[in-house]
Scaffold this active site. Structure first.
Site, mmCIF file in Angstrom:
data_model
loop_
_atom_site.group_PDB
_atom_site.id
_atom_site.type_symbol
_atom_site.label_atom_id
_atom_site.label_comp_id
_atom_site.label_asym_id
_atom_site.label_seq_id
_atom_site.Cartn_x
_atom_site.Cartn_y
_atom_site.Cartn_z
ATOM 1 C CB THR A 164 0.433 -4.462 6.367
ATOM 2 O OG1 THR A 164 -0.806 -4.367 5.665
ATOM 3 C CG2 THR A 164 1.041 -3.098 6.537
ATOM 4 C CB THR B 59 -0.905 0.011 1.263
ATOM 5 O OG1 THR B 59 -1.749 -1.126 1.205
ATOM 6 C CG2 THR B 59 -1.750 1.256 1.336
#
Ligand code: ASP
Length: 346
Positions: free
Chosen positions: A91, A15
């Site tokens: 993540t 991201t």
């Protein structure tokens, strides 16, 4: 220890460097130059930062043993040229990568800090900038004698520095995405850095770092639940390639006392498949002597995973299986901490 005043920043994807696809509106990885453009602070930091980019950058759901090998190659080829390494990573699988790297770099003497963000770095409320800048500082933080403050594989996220192989992604929405439930944080990054030196690994700086490139991923994660169906489990356990099983049990390492389950665990252990018992609880440890149900598992050949995370257990098995053919040696190392991944109380 000789210092270079340089850190290598490796962008794998995630991201932090994503932007919106114009057609679908969904987030997808962008070119790394986009990321650097959005962080003018790069020019202000005292450490020189070189960059390396995965081509193409990936969403970390696509992380794989092949990419881990690539990461080990990139870092080990440049190991002497930098004081530390920062790996930008999605993540979702960051804890798996941090865990496997901790095993693949034997006698690591430099920091490898993984970080990322919940919001892309180009967005106004991004958490990416702080995560990135602090990780760069942590990767170059050192003692007076030049040795690094954190010579281990870590995750830095939202003010906390965690041992990588103790970390777990705990939240999909909040900025505080990671924690290490069974191990203290290595550093809190507030106004100042507060290192917990006692809990940081102390490698032998006179010994060379040894990179390992091979992994054997013939392992499965198997979670218990009430109502688990015998026939389905048979199919899975009968696979001839299977070398190990991470069994996610209840509480302190308990399982239903059904005969078929104990029999199948017995059989699979006799076939030299290593079965490791990890609790489904995010905190606490397996104690197979506490209840009869745990005791029976031990009898069936299951070994304790102690206070390991699932991520650390599964990647440790991949690493050990590539190193050793015999089950006994793998079992022996599963009963030892090799990179600070478990605590064994005697
Ligand atoms: N799906 C993304 C990834 O893991 C999420 C993130 O970066 O946080 O690559």
């Amino acid at each position: 220890m000789n210092r270079t005043n340089k850190v290598l920043l490796i962008y794998t994807g995630g991201t932090i460097g994503m932007g919106h696809n114009q057609r679908t509106g969904a987030l997808e990885p962008l070119d790394f130059s986009h990321l650097v453009e959005n962080v003018p602070e790069f020019k202000l930091i005292p450490t020189k930062v070189d960059t390396y980019q995965f081509d193409p950058p990936i969403d970390s759901s696509d992380m794989s043993p092949l990419r881990w090998k690539q990461l080990v190659k990139v870092i080990s080829d440049r190991y002497n040229d930098y004081d530390g390494f920062v790996v930008l990573h999605g993540t979702d699988t960051m804890s798996y990568t941090a865990s496997v790297l901790s095993f693949m770099f034997e006698n690591l003497t430099k920091p490898i800090i993984l970080t990322g963000s919940q919001l892309p770095i180009g967005q106004l409320r991004t958490d990416g900038k702080e995560n990135l800048m602090t990780s760069l500082e942590l990767a170059s933080a050192h003692h007076k004698d030049g040795t690094p403050m954190v010579p281990e594989v870590c995750i830095y996220f939202s003010g906390h520095l965690l041992r990588g192989n103790r970390s777990t992604k705990q939240n999909a929405d909040e900025f505080n995405a990671f924690d290490s439930f069974n191990y203290p944080h290595l550093c809190e990054a507030g106004v100042n850095f507060t290192f917990d030196e006692h809990h940081i690994l102390k490698p032998d700086f006179t010994k060379p770092m040894v990179p390992h490139f091979e992994l054997d991923n013939n392992v499965i994660i198997f979670s218990l639940f009430p109502g688990i169906e015998e026939h389905l489990i048979h199919h899975m356990f009968d696979a001839p390639e299977l070398r190990s099983i991470v069994m996610r049990s209840y509480g302190s390492g308990n399982a239903p006392q059904q005969t078929w389950l104990m029999d199948i665990l017995h059989k699979v252990s006799e076939r030299d498949v290593v079965v490791v018992n990890i609790s489904q609880c995010i905190s606490g440890q397996v104690e197979m002597n506490r209840y009869d149900t745990g005791y029976q598992l031990k009898d069936a050949g299951v070994i304790s995973g102690y206070d390991s995370t699932v991520e650390a257990a599964v990647t440790k098995l991949m690493y050990l299986q590539a190193q050793y053919d015999d089950t006994e040696t793998i079992r022996k190392y599963m009963n030892q901490s090799i990179a600070g991944e478990i605590t064994i109380y005697s």
